[in-house]
Design a protein around this motif. Structure first.
Motif, PDB file in Angstrom:
ATOM      1  N   ASN A 257       0.804  -1.205   0.000  1.00 46.31           N
ATOM      2  CA  ASN A 257       0.000   0.000   0.000  1.00 46.31           C
ATOM      3  C   ASN A 257       0.847   1.268   0.000  1.00 46.31           C
ATOM      4  OD1 ASN A 257      -2.513  -1.640   0.538  1.00 46.31           O
ATOM      5  ND2 ASN A 257      -1.266  -2.143   2.319  1.00 46.31           N
ATOM      6  N   MET A 287      -2.852  -4.124   5.318  1.00 48.14           N
ATOM      7  CA  MET A 287      -3.028  -2.710   4.977  1.00 48.14           C
ATOM      8  C   MET A 287      -1.813  -1.856   5.322  1.00 48.14           C
ATOM      9  SD  MET A 287      -6.886  -2.167   6.407  1.00 48.14           S
ATOM     10  CE  MET A 287      -6.538  -3.066   7.931  1.00 48.14           C
ATOM     11  N   SER A 409      -5.236  -0.724  -0.028  1.00 47.57           N
ATOM     12  CA  SER A 409      -5.457   0.519   0.709  1.00 47.57           C
ATOM     13  C   SER A 409      -4.502   1.597   0.223  1.00 47.57           C
ATOM     14  CB  SER A 409      -5.258   0.283   2.218  1.00 47.57           C
ATOM     15  OG  SER A 409      -5.603   1.435   2.964  1.00 47.57           O
ATOM     16  N   THR A 437      -2.688   4.134   5.992  1.00 48.68           N
ATOM     17  CA  THR A 437      -3.362   3.086   5.222  1.00 48.68           C
ATOM     18  C   THR A 437      -4.069   2.024   6.059  1.00 48.68           C
ATOM     19  OG1 THR A 437      -1.255   1.880   5.111  1.00 48.68           O
ATOM     20  CG2 THR A 437      -1.804   3.323   3.252  1.00 48.68           C
TER      21      THR A 437
END
Length: 485
Positions: A257, A287, A409, A437
């Motif tokens: 991410n 994430m 994300s 994120t």
């Protein structure tokens, strides 16, 4: 007797009751110390077959229960998570290597998942459809049947309960296969909570094990839906097996991410967000911020601020001292993290902070002078590593953010107008403007695109209904219809 008293589950799995598993036993090891915390049972493929058959029979009765009855069980489960928070949190800290605030977050979300799920039995579950025939025409949601839930080690409670709770609430039975490394807080705890909440036998089966158990839990003929959370590589295998057996498979996979720091952003606040995004739970989060994309006007200051945080965040045993980072889950994962860092430095990156480890404790690490093809930037690290790269224009930031196959994300820090343009241009299941994120709530649809999965499959009433029920067309006439035969 406490909720997780090992006398109940020691050396056992749960197939309608606590029984010995056909796969033997496995030690529960605390990664921070190497201490053995207990012993879990390991399932065999035969155990999975028995569990699936029993679950299917139990589901038929459970789905026929009143919505009020199913909702009451879920509400009671939610309150039990809160009632037993201290005991369960201790297991998450010791078994998963989590710091206490992260353990508390898992339990809080577990309770919220149950409370949210308790509203599903009475949620509108159908539509009245127009028809050209003289009849009533409906589309209604029906419980899918048996759901297999395969959950990972990093957030063992959240990533189990977020599928288990809605699946049960909607009238299904569940085969739960937690990661064997976190089978107590990600498996035993759920079974014990639902036992105490009054869930009838057969509806939640606990089957820790390896690949052969996962294969059996996907391919069992009684299983209609598979909810898998884990690596992209493993998700491909699960998806392929599910397709072979005509199962509906929901995949929540890895991420690499990006956190985009736009010109004019508050550097101190951005570095704090970036540090949390990369180093929360040792970076072992799908994430996690895996790529820091920083405008050239802020690059030096951001790098200095992020590196200072890395050098000052305490790392250690979260069960014994107040730390920001605990241990990596095991030696295999630590070796992978260190290899990615070493290969990235060998490729020309600068080690601005960290890059060292003691046992399973890996220091928060910052890599600068990074280019997109370097290993720690191009791959999901799943460790406490923050590669930092600079950009000159917003178009370049968009190109960098889009520059891999993951799409879970995206965080964007700075001017909201510019951030909106970036958000619209980057494929991602989740976008946070002026946040990092990592984030989750029980009521939000959660999922990624590309290598990160096949869309939002859990969270929120609509996503959960789509995930764990089938749509049935139902028609009704006042009299038997006439036919030309």
């Amino acid at each position: 007797m406490s909720l997780l008293d090992s006398a109940v589950w020691h050396g056992k799995i749960f197939v309608d009751e606590w029984v010995e598993g056909g796969g033997g036993t496995q030690n529960v090891v605390e990664p921070a110390s190497g201490d053995v915390l207990g012993e879990i049972g390991v399932a065999s493929p035969e155990d999975v077959s028995n569990a699936a058959r029993s679950a299917h029979a139990a589901h038929l009765d459970w789905a026929a229960q009143t919505p009020e009855h199913r909702a009451a069980v879920l509400r009671r489960a939610g309150s039990l998570w809160e009632e037993h928070e201290a005991e369960i949190a201790d297991w998450i800290v010791r078994e998963a290597g989590s710091i206490p605030p992260k353990a508390g977050l898992e339990i809080h979300i577990a309770a919220q998942e149950c409370y949210e799920a308790s509203a599903l039995p009475t949620h509108p579950s159908g539509l009245v459809l127009p028809s050209s025939e003289p009849r009533w025409s409906f589309a209604r949601r029906r419980a899918a049947g048996v759901v297999t839930v395969i959950a990972p080690f990093n957030f063992p409670l959240i990533l189990s309960i977020r599928s288990v709770a809605p699946a049960l609430a909607l009238g299904n039975a569940v085969l739960l296969k937690p990661d064997p490394r976190t089978a107590v807080c990600g498996g035993v705890a759920l079974v014990r909570i639902f036992e105490e909440a009054g869930l009838p036998p057969g509806l939640l089966q606990l089957l820790p094990g390896g690949t052969e158990v996962g294969t059996a839990a996907v391919s069992a003929p009684e299983v209609r839906v598979v909810a898998f959370t884990g690596s992209t590589a493993a998700g491909r295998a699960v998806g392929s097996l599910g397709a072979e057996h005509l199962k509906r498979v929901h995949l929540e996979l890895g991420g690499n991410n990006a956190l985009v720091v736009l010109p004019g952003a508050d550097v101190a606040a951005a570095a704090s967000a970036g540090a949390f995004g990369s180093w929360m739970h040792q970076g072992q989060i799908c994430m996690a911020t895996g790529r820091h994309l920083v405008h050239e006007s802020l690059y030096d200051d951001y790098l200095a601020a992020l590196s200072a945080k890395a050098e000052n965040l305490p790392v250690g045993n979260p069960a014994k001292e107040q730390v920001a980072l605990g241990p990596i889950i095991d030696a295999k994962q630590l070796a992978r993290v260190d290899s990615l860092v070493t290969r990235t430095v060998d490729a020309g990156a600068t080690l601005s902070a960290g890059g060292t480890y003691d046992g399973l404790f890996y220091a928060p690490t910052v890599l600068s002078d990074v280019t997109p093809e370097m290993p720690a930037y191009a791959e999901e690290v799943f460790g406490p590593v923050a590669p930092v790269i600079r950009f000159s224009t917003v178009d370049e930031a968009v190109a960098l953010a889009r520059g891999n196959e993951y799409g879970l994300s995206l965080g964007i820090l700075g001017d909201v107008g510019l951030a909106m343009a970036v958000a619209d241009a980057v494929p991602s299941g989740i976008v946070h403007i002026n946040e990092q994120t990592v984030g989750d709530e029980a009521n939000i649809p959660f999922g990624g695109v590309g290598w990160s999965g096949n869309g939002s499959r859990v969270g929120g009433a609509e996503a959960n209904l789509e995930a764990f029920t089938d749509t049935q067309w139902l028609t009704m006439r006042a009299e038997i219809a006439p036919y030309p035969f």
